[in-house]
Design a protein around this motif. Sequence first.
Motif, PDB file in Angstrom:
ATOM      1  N   GLU A 197       0.773  -1.228   0.014  1.00  0.00           N
ATOM      2  CA  GLU A 197       0.129  -0.118   0.237  1.00  0.00           C
ATOM      3  C   GLU A 197       0.820   1.241  -0.048  1.00  0.00           C
ATOM      4  O   GLU A 197       0.536   2.267  -0.637  1.00  0.00           O
ATOM      5  N   THR A 198       2.069   1.273   0.660  1.00  0.00           N
ATOM      6  CA  THR A 198       2.661   2.358   0.846  1.00  0.00           C
ATOM      7  C   THR A 198       3.497   2.461  -0.432  1.00  0.00           C
ATOM      8  O   THR A 198       3.664   3.843  -0.946  1.00  0.00           O
ATOM      9  N   VAL A 199       3.978   1.652  -1.252  1.00  0.00           N
ATOM     10  CA  VAL A 199       4.839   1.688  -2.393  1.00  0.00           C
ATOM     11  C   VAL A 199       3.849   2.313  -3.630  1.00  0.00           C
ATOM     12  O   VAL A 199       3.968   3.086  -4.480  1.00  0.00           O
ATOM     13  N   PHE A 200       2.816   1.416  -3.871  1.00  0.00           N
ATOM     14  CA  PHE A 200       1.800   1.531  -4.965  1.00  0.00           C
ATOM     15  C   PHE A 200       0.557   2.168  -4.545  1.00  0.00           C
ATOM     16  O   PHE A 200      -0.161   2.661  -5.529  1.00  0.00           O
ATOM     17  N   GLY A 201       0.190   2.454  -3.324  1.00  0.00           N
ATOM     18  CA  GLY A 201      -1.218   3.068  -2.989  1.00  0.00           C
ATOM     19  C   GLY A 201      -2.272   2.298  -3.250  1.00  0.00           C
ATOM     20  O   GLY A 201      -3.466   2.729  -3.745  1.00  0.00           O
ATOM     21  N   PHE A 202      -2.041   1.028  -3.500  1.00  0.00           N
ATOM     22  CA  PHE A 202      -3.262   0.263  -3.653  1.00  0.00           C
ATOM     23  C   PHE A 202      -4.058   0.034  -2.473  1.00  0.00           C
ATOM     24  O   PHE A 202      -3.659   0.275  -1.482  1.00  0.00           O
ATOM     25  N   GLY A 203      -5.407  -0.431  -2.859  1.00  0.00           N
ATOM     26  CA  GLY A 203      -6.497  -0.686  -1.750  1.00  0.00           C
ATOM     27  C   GLY A 203      -5.782  -1.891  -1.105  1.00  0.00           C
ATOM     28  O   GLY A 203      -5.355  -2.756  -1.560  1.00  0.00           O
ATOM     29  N   GLY A 204      -6.814  -2.350  -0.056  1.00  0.00           N
ATOM     30  CA  GLY A 204      -6.640  -3.452   0.850  1.00  0.00           C
ATOM     31  C   GLY A 204      -6.498  -4.841  -0.076  1.00  0.00           C
ATOM     32  O   GLY A 204      -5.727  -5.680   0.087  1.00  0.00           O
ATOM     33  N   ILE A 205      -7.833  -4.962  -0.824  1.00  0.00           N
ATOM     34  CA  ILE A 205      -7.942  -6.118  -1.721  1.00  0.00           C
ATOM     35  C   ILE A 205      -6.964  -6.365  -2.694  1.00  0.00           C
ATOM     36  O   ILE A 205      -6.363  -7.470  -2.890  1.00  0.00           O
ATOM     37  N   SER A 206      -6.353  -5.212  -3.389  1.00  0.00           N
ATOM     38  CA  SER A 206      -5.401  -5.422  -4.479  1.00  0.00           C
ATOM     39  C   SER A 206      -4.068  -5.825  -3.773  1.00  0.00           C
ATOM     40  O   SER A 206      -3.383  -6.657  -4.194  1.00  0.00           O
ATOM     41  N   SER A 207      -3.835  -5.182  -2.611  1.00  0.00           N
ATOM     42  CA  SER A 207      -2.472  -5.586  -1.950  1.00  0.00           C
ATOM     43  C   SER A 207      -2.394  -7.002  -1.391  1.00  0.00           C
ATOM     44  O   SER A 207      -1.675  -7.632  -1.383  1.00  0.00           O
ATOM     45  N   MET A 208      -3.716  -7.159  -0.882  1.00  0.00           N
ATOM     46  CA  MET A 208      -3.946  -8.850  -0.360  1.00  0.00           C
ATOM     47  C   MET A 208      -3.451  -9.592  -1.399  1.00  0.00           C
ATOM     48  O   MET A 208      -3.052 -10.968  -1.029  1.00  0.00           O
ATOM     49  N   LEU A 209      -4.019  -9.561  -2.607  1.00  0.00           N
ATOM     50  CA  LEU A 209      -3.818 -10.419  -3.883  1.00  0.00           C
ATOM     51  C   LEU A 209      -2.373 -10.433  -4.103  1.00  0.00           C
ATOM     52  O   LEU A 209      -1.697 -11.788  -4.579  1.00  0.00           O
TER      53      LEU A 209
END
Length: 432
Positions: A144-156
């Motif tokens: 999340e810190t590096v890419f700014g992804f949301g929770g679900i995307s980061s989890m995958l």
Amino acid sequence: MRGGNMQVLFVLLLVVFSGFLLFSHRNIKSESQFTIAGRGLSSGGVSFVIIGTLVGGASTIGTVQLAYTFGLAAWIFTLFSGVACLVLGLFFSKLLRSSEVVTVSELIGLKFGKRIQKYSSIFGSVGMYIHIVAQFLAAMSIVETVFGFGGISSMLVVFVLIFVFVASGGIVSSSSVGKIKVYLLYGLMVMGAAIALFKQHGLFSLINAVPDMNMLSLFSYGKAKALKDMFSMVIGVLSTQTYLQAIFSAKDIKTARKGAFLSAALIPPIGLFGIIIGIYMRIHYPELAQNTTQVFPYFIKMYFNPIIAAIFMAGLTIIIVGTASGLTLGVTTNLYVDILKDGILAKFRVSEVFKLKTIAFVVLASSMLIVVLGLDSKILDWSYMSMGIRGSAVFVPLLLIMLVKDEDYLKKLSPVVWLSPLVYLLLAVLMG
């Protein structure tokens, strides 16, 4: 280096490392190689498996997170991990390595019977399963810190990485990851603590600037809870399949003991470095209290050169994912050896390694549901809970096996083994 270039370097490093694991361990074909490295690990290899699994999100991001809030109490996880490894080497390594088993539940089953073997294996697996959640949360905070992804995307993204690590070579892969993790951990944590102390003009200045002097106590979040966490850590480490699997995988008893002692020496200092960083961030960035899992990733991003930051962010991800993969391997080994191997899986005519990898995939996929339901939980809270559950199901029978030599009398103590996990869960609920 702009954010986009940092992201490219981060991805490149993870791809290269994952490719290395897949290529270097492509010849792991047998169940024995996958689960216990053919019982051929050196003392360093044993230590790397233990550190590679035990030291991850809870010891890095989780320790900085808890230090930011409570201070020195964050040392409990790594300090008592070291204590547990010392106890493992002194008192349990001979019993475990000489047993010639693959899972600790197998050893329990030899003394108390098959039903208790499955019972302890299930509880032990549940404990490790919960700890996988802590690693998901920690690794997701980096993505999340590096890419700014949301929770679900980061989890995958994290799910894919963990599966690659565990499927690449089992316990051999865990040892390789652990070796790299030791260098990454010390490089990252020593440099981070040094930067924090330099910026704060020394340790005494850091201590004097602490917003609450209670943060300098090991019991800063409550004596009863701290003592419970200390106890949970020791019995949890001594009851976790993956750490004990490292002992089972050693060349001999002497090698197993040395590997445990090496782990005991290397793990506690990592927590102290994390505490320095966490307290420094609390002093200068009180606004991060709204999202404390981001404290360590934010520190790396703020205080390291962007190229170094990308390397360490990728390294920290490897550290955390390595722990998650080791825990997944432990759960997988338990489920396969103690429950599924001679049951439903016996009907399928595919390789044993394929069966193991399939179980690992299911374990990871199902654990994501818990992550979705508990995204706001503190990483170390998950870790301490998991340690207690494992310990109640495995440590009690293991201790009885070590202390009681009369096997007939030992069998009469079976009710104690049945009741200990239930008593722990009841106490955990009552104590909150």
